[in-house]
Write a protein that holds these residues in place. Structure first.
Motif, PDB file in Angstrom:
ATOM      1  N   ILE A  42       0.823  -1.219   0.000  1.00 25.49           N
ATOM      2  CA  ILE A  42       0.000   0.000   0.000  1.00 25.49           C
ATOM      3  C   ILE A  42       0.855   1.267   0.000  1.00 25.49           C
ATOM      4  CG2 ILE A  42      -0.368   0.277   2.492  1.00 25.49           C
ATOM      5  CD1 ILE A  42      -3.510   0.298   1.507  1.00 25.49           C
ATOM      6  N   ILE A  43       2.140   1.132   0.367  1.00 27.14           N
ATOM      7  CA  ILE A  43       3.099   2.217   0.155  1.00 27.14           C
ATOM      8  C   ILE A  43       3.931   1.830  -1.059  1.00 27.14           C
ATOM      9  CG2 ILE A  43       5.135   3.419   1.078  1.00 27.14           C
ATOM     10  CD1 ILE A  43       2.616   4.321   2.515  1.00 27.14           C
ATOM     11  N   ASN A  44       3.671   2.491  -2.186  1.00 27.40           N
ATOM     12  CA  ASN A  44       4.502   2.310  -3.374  1.00 27.40           C
ATOM     13  C   ASN A  44       4.533   3.641  -4.119  1.00 27.40           C
ATOM     14  OD1 ASN A  44       2.409   2.497  -5.438  1.00 27.40           O
ATOM     15  ND2 ASN A  44       1.697   0.506  -4.711  1.00 27.40           N
ATOM     16  N   THR A  45       5.471   3.779  -5.044  1.00 23.98           N
ATOM     17  CA  THR A  45       5.721   5.099  -5.633  1.00 23.98           C
ATOM     18  C   THR A  45       4.457   5.691  -6.272  1.00 23.98           C
ATOM     19  OG1 THR A  45       7.997   4.484  -5.963  1.00 23.98           O
ATOM     20  CG2 THR A  45       7.214   6.369  -7.238  1.00 23.98           C
ATOM     21  N   HIS A  46       3.731   4.871  -6.996  1.00 19.52           N
ATOM     22  CA  HIS A  46       2.521   5.359  -7.657  1.00 19.52           C
ATOM     23  C   HIS A  46       1.492   5.862  -6.632  1.00 19.52           C
ATOM     24  CE1 HIS A  46      -1.089   5.448 -10.067  1.00 19.52           C
ATOM     25  NE2 HIS A  46      -1.641   4.585  -9.237  1.00 19.52           N
ATOM     26  N   LEU A  47       1.252   5.055  -5.602  1.00 22.29           N
ATOM     27  CA  LEU A  47       0.252   5.464  -4.606  1.00 22.29           C
ATOM     28  C   LEU A  47       0.743   6.629  -3.751  1.00 22.29           C
ATOM     29  CD1 LEU A  47      -1.325   2.046  -3.553  1.00 22.29           C
ATOM     30  CD2 LEU A  47      -2.422   3.908  -4.809  1.00 22.29           C
ATOM     31  N   ILE A  48       2.055   6.736  -3.514  1.00 21.70           N
ATOM     32  CA  ILE A  48       2.564   7.884  -2.737  1.00 21.70           C
ATOM     33  C   ILE A  48       2.224   9.183  -3.472  1.00 21.70           C
ATOM     34  CG2 ILE A  48       4.624   9.047  -1.832  1.00 21.70           C
ATOM     35  CD1 ILE A  48       5.869   6.260  -1.435  1.00 21.70           C
ATOM     36  N   THR A  49       2.286   9.159  -4.798  1.00 22.23           N
ATOM     37  CA  THR A  49       1.911  10.344  -5.585  1.00 22.23           C
ATOM     38  C   THR A  49       0.433  10.676  -5.370  1.00 22.23           C
ATOM     39  OG1 THR A  49       3.627   9.860  -7.199  1.00 22.23           O
ATOM     40  CG2 THR A  49       1.845  11.294  -7.935  1.00 22.23           C
ATOM     41  N   GLU A  50      -0.387   9.636  -5.299  1.00 24.19           N
ATOM     42  CA  GLU A  50      -1.814   9.866  -5.016  1.00 24.19           C
ATOM     43  C   GLU A  50      -2.017  10.423  -3.599  1.00 24.19           C
ATOM     44  OE1 GLU A  50      -4.784   7.185  -6.681  1.00 24.19           O
ATOM     45  OE2 GLU A  50      -5.394   6.759  -4.622  1.00 24.19           O
ATOM     46  N   TYR A  51      -1.275   9.895  -2.636  1.00 26.52           N
ATOM     47  CA  TYR A  51      -1.390  10.396  -1.256  1.00 26.52           C
ATOM     48  C   TYR A  51      -0.956  11.863  -1.197  1.00 26.52           C
ATOM     49  CZ  TYR A  51      -1.490   5.307  -0.422  1.00 26.52           C
ATOM     50  OH  TYR A  51      -1.784   3.965  -0.476  1.00 26.52           O
ATOM     51  N   ALA A  52       0.076  12.220  -1.968  1.00 25.57           N
ATOM     52  CA  ALA A  52       0.534  13.616  -2.007  1.00 25.57           C
ATOM     53  C   ALA A  52      -0.563  14.524  -2.560  1.00 25.57           C
ATOM     54  CB  ALA A  52       1.797  13.740  -2.871  1.00 25.57           C
ATOM     55  N   VAL A 102       7.848  -5.373  10.542  1.00 28.61           N
ATOM     56  CA  VAL A 102       8.618  -6.177   9.587  1.00 28.61           C
ATOM     57  C   VAL A 102       9.772  -5.312   9.089  1.00 28.61           C
ATOM     58  CG1 VAL A 102       8.509  -7.390   7.372  1.00 28.61           C
ATOM     59  CG2 VAL A 102       6.501  -7.353   8.881  1.00 28.61           C
ATOM     60  N   PRO A 103      11.025  -5.639   9.478  1.00 27.93           N
ATOM     61  CA  PRO A 103      12.149  -4.756   9.126  1.00 27.93           C
ATOM     62  C   PRO A 103      12.217  -4.453   7.631  1.00 27.93           C
ATOM     63  CG  PRO A 103      12.894  -6.577  10.534  1.00 27.93           C
ATOM     64  CD  PRO A 103      11.451  -6.825  10.244  1.00 27.93           C
ATOM     65  N   GLU A 104      12.013  -5.485   6.828  1.00 31.09           N
ATOM     66  CA  GLU A 104      12.108  -5.317   5.380  1.00 31.09           C
ATOM     67  C   GLU A 104      11.057  -4.333   4.848  1.00 31.09           C
ATOM     68  OE1 GLU A 104      11.180  -8.926   3.275  1.00 31.09           O
ATOM     69  OE2 GLU A 104      10.831  -7.705   1.484  1.00 31.09           O
ATOM     70  N   LEU A 105       9.849  -4.392   5.425  1.00 33.19           N
ATOM     71  CA  LEU A 105       8.796  -3.473   4.977  1.00 33.19           C
ATOM     72  C   LEU A 105       9.052  -2.054   5.497  1.00 33.19           C
ATOM     73  CD1 LEU A 105       6.132  -3.039   3.440  1.00 33.19           C
ATOM     74  CD2 LEU A 105       4.926  -3.552   5.571  1.00 33.19           C
ATOM     75  N   GLY A 106       9.571  -1.958   6.716  1.00 37.31           N
ATOM     76  CA  GLY A 106       9.942  -0.644   7.257  1.00 37.31           C
ATOM     77  C   GLY A 106      10.965   0.032   6.347  1.00 37.31           C
ATOM     78  N   GLU A 107      11.965  -0.736   5.942  1.00 35.82           N
ATOM     79  CA  GLU A 107      13.008  -0.233   5.034  1.00 35.82           C
ATOM     80  C   GLU A 107      12.412   0.181   3.691  1.00 35.82           C
ATOM     81  OE1 GLU A 107      16.180   0.623   4.637  1.00 35.82           O
ATOM     82  OE2 GLU A 107      16.056   0.656   6.827  1.00 35.82           O
ATOM     83  N   TRP A 108      11.517  -0.664   3.200  1.00 34.76           N
ATOM     84  CA  TRP A 108      10.855  -0.403   1.909  1.00 34.76           C
ATOM     85  C   TRP A 108      10.087   0.927   1.955  1.00 34.76           C
ATOM     86  CZ3 TRP A 108       9.449  -2.808  -2.901  1.00 34.76           C
ATOM     87  CH2 TRP A 108       8.268  -2.338  -3.476  1.00 34.76           C
ATOM     88  N   MET A 109       9.298   1.128   3.018  1.00 34.52           N
ATOM     89  CA  MET A 109       8.481   2.342   3.110  1.00 34.52           C
ATOM     90  C   MET A 109       9.389   3.568   3.235  1.00 34.52           C
ATOM     91  SD  MET A 109       5.004   1.150   5.123  1.00 34.52           S
ATOM     92  CE  MET A 109       5.690   0.637   6.702  1.00 34.52           C
ATOM     93  N   LYS A 110      10.472   3.424   4.016  1.00 41.71           N
ATOM     94  CA  LYS A 110      11.431   4.524   4.156  1.00 41.71           C
ATOM     95  C   LYS A 110      12.048   4.861   2.798  1.00 41.71           C
ATOM     96  CE  LYS A 110      15.560   5.952   6.724  1.00 41.71           C
ATOM     97  NZ  LYS A 110      16.276   6.454   5.539  1.00 41.71           N
ATOM     98  N   ALA A 111      12.495   3.828   2.074  1.00 43.40           N
ATOM     99  CA  ALA A 111      13.159   4.052   0.784  1.00 43.40           C
ATOM    100  C   ALA A 111      12.215   4.710  -0.216  1.00 43.40           C
ATOM    101  CB  ALA A 111      13.686   2.724   0.231  1.00 43.40           C
ATOM    102  N   LYS A 112      10.977   4.234  -0.278  1.00 41.67           N
ATOM    103  CA  LYS A 112      10.019   4.789  -1.247  1.00 41.67           C
ATOM    104  C   LYS A 112       9.700   6.242  -0.909  1.00 41.67           C
ATOM    105  CE  LYS A 112       9.721   1.014  -3.490  1.00 41.67           C
ATOM    106  NZ  LYS A 112      10.477   0.916  -4.723  1.00 41.67           N
TER     107      LYS A 112
END
Ligand code: SAM
Length: 249
Positions: free
Chosen positions: A159-169, A184-194
């Motif tokens: 639900i946090i991905n580049t396309h949807l982050i643009t929509e949230y903005a 989930v460390p991997e998902l935390g990292e993913w959301m931070k990176a995106k």
């Protein structure tokens, strides 16, 4: 499936009075009083009524959303901390959203005057947010313990991905905050990176988070957060501010 719930074509078509009946009633009465005063040409009275909305003014809008709100633990905490803000939980599971609806109804009955500012909607938030909310309407969006979708092939369902982050903005007002937390460390990292790599967001500092009541609820209000806390698990909190203009990356 999506066919089993109605989705408004545009935000204007959604019946907010249904979700916030008390607030809608108060607003309707204030608006009627302002219109009467204005029609009578009673300047002073109109000005006094002007403390509330004028006859032209729109109904109060939802400002906070809890995406994938689950059983609603965060929502009901926020409702009492921000009693003047309208907030909506969005949940795709029928039974779970129905549980939250009943939970809020019971709280409203038990404590008259409270919890009138929170409600819940059953919907697919990955598809339909713009059907419910206008550009710049939201000031806070919460994503607590979203589903991890571990397999690489399923990362597009996060639900946090580049396309949807643009929509949230698009939906967030400049200066609005987007809150995430995961165990989930991997998902935390993913959301931070995106979010780090999105030009319309900047990371909120730890000092600002310390001073923010909502940020301090992320790990100890929702049912998933409490479960993680009970088992002594770590959490990864990443909170970002919606910028007015895109920043240089
Ligand atoms: N935020 C809650 C908490 O912290 O307790 C629930 C976390 S649970 C792991 C993830 C929730 O997101 C589930 O209740 C799930 O049904 C909901 N969900 C998943 N995809 C969704 C979507 N596209 N739209 C709305 N809700 C969704």
């Amino acid at each position: 499936n999506d066919a089993s719930f109605d989705v408004p074509t545009r935000p204007e078509d959604f019946d907010w009075g249904d979700h916030f009946p008390e607030l809608h009633q108060e607003w309707t009465e204030r608006r009627a009083a302002a219109a009467t005063a204005a029609a009578a040409g009673e300047q002073e009275q109109a000005a006094a009524a002007g403390a509330g909305p004028s006859s032209e003014e729109e109904p109060p809008l939802v400002r906070f959303v809890d995406i994938g709100c689950g059983f609603g633990g965060l929502l009901v905490k926020l409702a009492t901390i921000y009693p003047d803000t309208l907030m909506m939980g969005m949940e795709i599971r029928d039974k779970v959203s129905e549980y939250v609806r009943e939970r809020i109804a019971a709280l409203r009955r038990e404590t008259p005057g409270s919890y009138k500012n929170c409600s819940v909607l059953r919907t697919n938030a990955m598809k339909y947010l713009p059907n419910y909310f206008r550009k710049g309407q939201l000031t806070k969006m919460f994503f607590l313990f979203p589903d991890p979708h571990f397999k690489t092939a399923n990362h597009r369902r996060r639900i946090i991905n580049t396309h949807l982050i643009t929509e949230y903005a698009h939906l967030l007002a400049p200066g609005g905050w987007l809150y995430t937390i995961s165990d989930v460390p991997e998902l935390g990292e993913w959301m931070k990176a995106k979010l780090d790599s999105h030009p319309l967001f900047e990371r909120v500092s730890e000092e600002e988070l310390e001073a923010d009541p909502a940020a301090n609820l992320l790990d100890k209000s929702s049912e998933e957060g409490l479960k993680v806390a009970r088992s002594g698990g770590s959490t990864y909190r990443n909170v970002y501010r919606r910028l007015e203009k895109p920043r240089q990356l």
